[in-house]
Scaffold this motif. Structure first.
Motif, mmCIF file in Angstrom:
data_model
loop_
_atom_site.group_PDB
_atom_site.id
_atom_site.type_symbol
_atom_site.label_atom_id
_atom_site.label_comp_id
_atom_site.label_asym_id
_atom_site.label_seq_id
_atom_site.Cartn_x
_atom_site.Cartn_y
_atom_site.Cartn_z
ATOM 1 N N ILE A 126 0.852 -1.197 0.000
ATOM 2 C CA ILE A 126 0.000 0.000 0.000
ATOM 3 C C ILE A 126 0.882 1.238 0.000
ATOM 4 C CG2 ILE A 126 -1.777 1.298 1.256
ATOM 5 C CD1 ILE A 126 -2.576 -1.350 2.603
ATOM 6 N N MET A 127 0.457 2.250 -0.745
ATOM 7 C CA MET A 127 1.072 3.568 -0.666
ATOM 8 C C MET A 127 -0.005 4.590 -0.348
ATOM 9 S SD MET A 127 3.117 5.877 -3.526
ATOM 10 C CE MET A 127 1.596 6.464 -4.290
ATOM 11 N N CYS A 128 0.274 5.477 0.587
ATOM 12 C CA CYS A 128 -0.687 6.530 0.938
ATOM 13 C C CYS A 128 0.023 7.875 0.921
ATOM 14 C CB CYS A 128 -1.286 6.277 2.323
ATOM 15 S SG CYS A 128 -2.490 7.528 2.840
ATOM 16 N N LYS A 129 -0.623 8.873 0.324
ATOM 17 C CA LYS A 129 -0.077 10.226 0.294
ATOM 18 C C LYS A 129 -1.166 11.219 0.671
ATOM 19 C CE LYS A 129 3.770 9.745 -2.946
ATOM 20 N NZ LYS A 129 4.442 10.348 -4.130
ATOM 21 N N THR A 130 -0.773 12.247 1.409
ATOM 22 C CA THR A 130 -1.715 13.279 1.842
ATOM 23 C C THR A 130 -1.214 14.653 1.410
ATOM 24 O OG1 THR A 130 -0.605 13.533 3.987
ATOM 25 C CG2 THR A 130 -2.396 11.920 3.853
ATOM 26 N N LYS A 131 -2.145 15.616 1.406
ATOM 27 C CA LYS A 131 -1.801 16.981 1.011
ATOM 28 C C LYS A 131 -2.784 17.948 1.629
ATOM 29 C CE LYS A 131 -0.996 19.888 -3.056
ATOM 30 N NZ LYS A 131 -0.978 19.938 -4.523
ATOM 31 N N HIS A 132 -2.322 19.156 1.947
ATOM 32 C CA HIS A 132 -3.179 20.224 2.447
ATOM 33 C C HIS A 132 -2.759 21.521 1.777
ATOM 34 C CE1 HIS A 132 -4.404 23.113 5.930
ATOM 35 N NE2 HIS A 132 -5.354 23.040 5.009
ATOM 36 N N ALA A 133 -3.664 22.105 1.005
ATOM 37 C CA ALA A 133 -3.372 23.369 0.311
ATOM 38 C C ALA A 133 -4.673 24.019 -0.119
ATOM 39 C CB ALA A 133 -2.483 23.120 -0.908
ATOM 40 N N ASP A 134 -4.648 25.365 -0.211
ATOM 41 C CA ASP A 134 -5.803 26.133 -0.698
ATOM 42 C C ASP A 134 -7.085 25.824 0.062
ATOM 43 O OD1 ASP A 134 -4.356 27.477 -2.762
ATOM 44 O OD2 ASP A 134 -4.417 25.631 -3.928
ATOM 45 N N GLY A 135 -6.963 25.463 1.349
ATOM 46 C CA GLY A 135 -8.146 25.187 2.163
ATOM 47 C C GLY A 135 -8.730 23.804 1.975
ATOM 48 N N PHE A 136 -8.051 22.941 1.223
ATOM 49 C CA PHE A 136 -8.534 21.588 0.973
ATOM 50 C C PHE A 136 -7.528 20.557 1.471
ATOM 51 C CE2 PHE A 136 -10.899 24.150 -1.988
ATOM 52 C CZ PHE A 136 -12.141 23.542 -2.053
ATOM 53 N N TYR A 137 -8.053 19.408 1.892
ATOM 54 C CA TYR A 137 -7.238 18.271 2.308
ATOM 55 C C TYR A 137 -7.471 17.132 1.318
ATOM 56 C CZ TYR A 137 -6.976 20.591 6.896
ATOM 57 O OH TYR A 137 -6.774 21.489 7.915
ATOM 58 N N SER A 138 -6.390 16.457 0.928
ATOM 59 C CA SER A 138 -6.538 15.265 0.098
ATOM 60 C C SER A 138 -5.808 14.104 0.747
ATOM 61 C CB SER A 138 -5.995 15.493 -1.321
ATOM 62 O OG SER A 138 -4.581 15.482 -1.327
ATOM 63 N N CYS A 139 -6.339 12.915 0.511
ATOM 64 C CA CYS A 139 -5.698 11.694 0.984
ATOM 65 C C CYS A 139 -5.933 10.628 -0.079
ATOM 66 C CB CYS A 139 -6.277 11.252 2.326
ATOM 67 S SG CYS A 139 -5.296 9.986 3.163
ATOM 68 N N GLY A 140 -4.847 10.029 -0.555
ATOM 69 C CA GLY A 140 -4.961 9.044 -1.628
ATOM 70 C C GLY A 140 -4.201 7.775 -1.306
ATOM 71 N N TRP A 141 -4.737 6.651 -1.764
ATOM 72 C CA TRP A 141 -4.120 5.354 -1.553
ATOM 73 C C TRP A 141 -3.931 4.638 -2.888
ATOM 74 C CZ3 TRP A 141 -7.783 7.394 1.604
ATOM 75 C CH2 TRP A 141 -7.529 7.427 2.988
ATOM 76 N N VAL A 142 -2.839 3.878 -2.984
ATOM 77 C CA VAL A 142 -2.633 2.942 -4.082
ATOM 78 C C VAL A 142 -2.436 1.564 -3.454
ATOM 79 C CG1 VAL A 142 -1.255 2.311 -6.087
ATOM 80 C CG2 VAL A 142 -1.511 4.730 -5.463
ATOM 81 N N PHE A 143 -3.223 0.579 -3.896
ATOM 82 C CA PHE A 143 -3.115 -0.810 -3.441
ATOM 83 C C PHE A 143 -2.556 -1.641 -4.591
ATOM 84 C CE2 PHE A 143 -6.366 1.182 -0.921
ATOM 85 C CZ PHE A 143 -6.247 0.635 0.356
ATOM 86 N N ASP A 144 -1.562 -2.468 -4.307
ATOM 87 C CA ASP A 144 -0.949 -3.223 -5.399
ATOM 88 C C ASP A 144 -1.910 -4.245 -5.996
ATOM 89 O OD1 ASP A 144 -0.838 -5.686 -3.989
ATOM 90 O OD2 ASP A 144 1.200 -5.326 -3.284
ATOM 91 N N LEU A 145 -1.449 -4.889 -7.048
ATOM 92 C CA LEU A 145 -2.311 -5.749 -7.865
ATOM 93 C C LEU A 145 -2.891 -6.935 -7.102
ATOM 94 C CD1 LEU A 145 -3.244 -5.889 -10.826
ATOM 95 C CD2 LEU A 145 -1.253 -7.324 -11.316
ATOM 96 N N SER A 146 -2.332 -7.254 -5.946
ATOM 97 C CA SER A 146 -2.800 -8.425 -5.203
ATOM 98 C C SER A 146 -4.119 -8.179 -4.464
ATOM 99 C CB SER A 146 -1.738 -8.878 -4.191
ATOM 100 O OG SER A 146 -1.565 -7.902 -3.164
ATOM 101 N N TYR A 147 -4.533 -6.919 -4.360
ATOM 102 C CA TYR A 147 -5.763 -6.608 -3.621
ATOM 103 C C TYR A 147 -6.982 -6.689 -4.536
ATOM 104 C CZ TYR A 147 -3.166 -5.003 0.479
ATOM 105 O OH TYR A 147 -2.360 -4.935 1.593
ATOM 106 N N GLU A 148 -8.003 -7.381 -4.068
ATOM 107 C CA GLU A 148 -9.285 -7.456 -4.785
ATOM 108 C C GLU A 148 -10.382 -7.000 -3.842
ATOM 109 O OE1 GLU A 148 -10.640 -10.793 -7.587
ATOM 110 O OE2 GLU A 148 -11.783 -11.196 -5.749
ATOM 111 N N PHE A 149 -11.149 -6.003 -4.290
ATOM 112 C CA PHE A 149 -12.181 -5.402 -3.448
ATOM 113 C C PHE A 149 -13.543 -6.015 -3.718
ATOM 114 C CE2 PHE A 149 -8.700 -2.517 -3.239
ATOM 115 C CZ PHE A 149 -8.800 -1.875 -2.011
ATOM 116 N N ASP A 150 -14.334 -6.140 -2.659
ATOM 117 C CA ASP A 150 -15.723 -6.587 -2.774
ATOM 118 C C ASP A 150 -16.544 -5.399 -3.279
ATOM 119 O OD1 ASP A 150 -18.570 -6.823 -1.821
ATOM 120 O OD2 ASP A 150 -17.860 -8.781 -1.158
ATOM 121 N N PHE A 151 -17.095 -5.515 -4.479
ATOM 122 C CA PHE A 151 -17.745 -4.376 -5.121
ATOM 123 C C PHE A 151 -18.874 -3.807 -4.254
ATOM 124 C CE2 PHE A 151 -20.984 -2.370 -7.725
ATOM 125 C CZ PHE A 151 -20.240 -1.488 -8.492
#
Length: 377
Positions: free
Chosen positions: A279-304
Motif C-alpha cells: 500500500i502507498m498513501c499520500k496526503t496533502k493540504h493546500a488552498d483550504g482543501f485536504y486530500s488523501c490518496g491510496w494505491v493498493f498493489d495488484l494483489s488486492y481485490e475489493f468486494d464491489f
C-alpha cells in the motif's frame, strides 16, 4: 525537430464538474486518422484521472502530472510533461486538463509565452460549470472558480439535464459580472498602447452540456474547437503595460524534445513506493482543501458491493477511484454525494483519492478500505 504546430485546448472547471467525462466524450469524436494527446493534472498526490479516461491507445496518448497545479515552479512540471508527451505521441491535437484547484490564468500565461508559439496553437479554452453551484458561496467566493470563467472562450453549462433554462440565464449574468473590467488582447495588439485592447467580455458562448446528450450537443462544441483563444488581461495589467516601470521578461527557452535526455520519450513515470503491505498513501493540504490518496498493489481485490457501501458513506466533497473488484475494474467518481460508476478495461493497481475541506482521518479510512478487500496470492 518539431514539424507542426499543435492545436491545443485547455479544459478547465471546478472540482467534480465533469471535466474527465467531457474529455472522454470529446475523444470519442476524434477523427480516425488523428492522434490526440491528453495532459491531465490532479490536485492530489495519487494519479487517477488517466485511468478514468480509459487508458492509452495508439491514437490517444495520456500523461498525468499529479500533486497540484502544474503551472507552479515557473511552469516547469507542465513544460516537462508537454515535451515528453509531444515526443512520444507527435499529436494532431493536445488537450490539457488542469486540476480543478489549479490557477488557470497562470497555466494559460505559461502556454501563451513566445517560445511556445512555434509549438502550440492555442485554441478555444473550455470551462465547464454546474450552474447550480451559483447558489453556493464555497464556489462563487473562490478565486479559482471565477478565474476559470474569466479565461473561457466557451462555457459549458455542465449537467444541464439536471436543471432548467433560467439557471443557464443566471449563469450568463454571473459571467458578465465576473468579467466586468476585463479586456481581451487582440491578435494585432501593440502592448504599449491602450488602443491595442478591446472591451473583453463579448458575451462569450455558453452551451449546455450533458453526458446523456452527447450526440445532440457535441457537434456545436466541435464546431468551436478550433477558434483562437483570446487572452484575458485585467485593468491592473494594462496600467503595468503603460507604466514606465514595466519590464518585459524574456521567457525561458523551450528545450528541444529531441535533444534533452530529460524530455526523452523514453522517460519513465515515477515508481509507486509500496510499504510492506503493498500500500502507498499520500496526503496533502493546500488552498483550504485536504486530500488523501491510496494505491493498493495488484494483489488486492475489493468486494464491489461492500466498497460501494463504504464510498457512499464517506462524507467528503470529492472522491475518485479506479478499483479492482471481483466483478471487474470499476471507476468511481463522486462530488457532493452525486456518484457515477463506469466499467474500465484495465488497471495495474487500485487507486482511491478523497478531497475534503476538513482533515481526513487517514487511519480510519484505510482500515475501512482493508475491511472490504482480500489480498490474493
Amino acid at each position: 525537430m518539431i514539424q507542426k504546430i499543435i492545436p491545443t485546448n485547455v479544459i478547465t472547471g471546478f472540482l467534480g464538474v465533469g471535466k474527465t467525462s467531457f474529455i472522454r466524450s470529446l475523444l470519442s469524436q476524434k477523427p480516425a486518422d488523428e492522434v490526440w494527446a491528453v495532459l491531465v493534472n490532479e490536485f492530489g498526490e495519487v494519479g487517477i484521472d488517466a485511468g478514468l479516461l480509459g487508458g492509452e491507445t495508439e491514437q490517444i496518448q495520456i500523461k498525468e502530472v499529479a500533486g497540484g497545479c502544474m503551472c507552479c515552479a515557473a511552469g516547469l512540471p507542465m513544460q516537462v510533461a508537454i515535451n515528453q508527451l509531444i515526443a512520444k505521441a507527435k499529436p494532431d491535437r493536445l488537450l490539457i486538463e488542469p486540476t480543478g484547484l489549479g490557477h488557470p490564468q497562470e497555466v494559460l500565461k505559461v502556454l501563451t509565452q513566445a517560445h511556445y508559439q512555434q509549438v502550440l496553437a492555442m485554441k478555444t479554452c473550455i470551462t465547464l460549470v454546474d450552474a447550480r453551484k451559483l447558489n453556493d458561496s464555497r464556489y462563487t467566493q473562490h478565486d479559482i472558480f471565477n478565474q476559470q470563467l474569466q479565461v473561457a472562450d466557451l462555457v459549458l453549462a455542465s449537467k444541464a439535464d439536471c436543471y432548467e433554462t433560467p439557471l443557464i440565464e443566471q449563469l450568463s449574468d454571473y459571467i458578465m459580472a465576473v468579467n466586468n473590467g476585463a479586456v481581451t488582447r487582440g491578435s494585432n495588439s501593440d502592448s504599449n498602447s491602450n488602443s491595442s485592447y478591446t472591451n473583453a467580455w463579448k458575451h462569450r458562448a455558453i452551451e449546455p452540456w450533458s453526458t446523456k446528450q452527447v450526440e445532440l450537443l457535441m457537434p456545436s462544441i466541435i464546431a468551436r474547437l478550433n477558434q483562437p483563444h483570446e487572452q484575458i488581461v485585467n485593468q491592473r495589467e494594462i496600467q503595468q503595460l503603460n507604466g514606465s516601470s514595466f519590464v518585459i521578461q524574456q521567457p525561458a527557452r523551450l528545450l528541444d524534445v529531441n535533444y534533452s535526455p530529460l524530455f526523452s520519450k523514453e522517460a519513465k513515470p515515477q515508481d509507486v513506493e509500496f510499504d510492506g503491505q503493498g500500500i502507498m498513501c499520500k496526503t496533502k493540504h493546500a488552498d483550504g482543501f485536504y486530500s488523501c490518496g491510496w494505491v493498493f498493489d495488484l494483489s488486492y481485490e475489493f468486494d464491489f458491493d461492500k466498497l460501494l457501501h463504504l464510498i457512499k458513506s464517506l462524507e467528503v466533497i470529492r472522491l475518485k477511484a479506479v478499483m479492482i473488484t471481483e466483478e471487474g475494474i470499476a471507476g468511481f467518481n463522486s462530488v457532493d454525494s452525486e456518484l457515477s460508476i463506469v466499467e474500465l478495461d484495465d488497471a495495474m493497481d487500485s487507486r482511491i483519492e478523497l478531497l475534503s475541506m476538513s482533515k481526513i482521518d487517514r487511519e480510519l479510512i484505510e482500515g475501512a478500505l482493508l475491511s472490504v478487500c482480500l489480498r490474493l496470492g
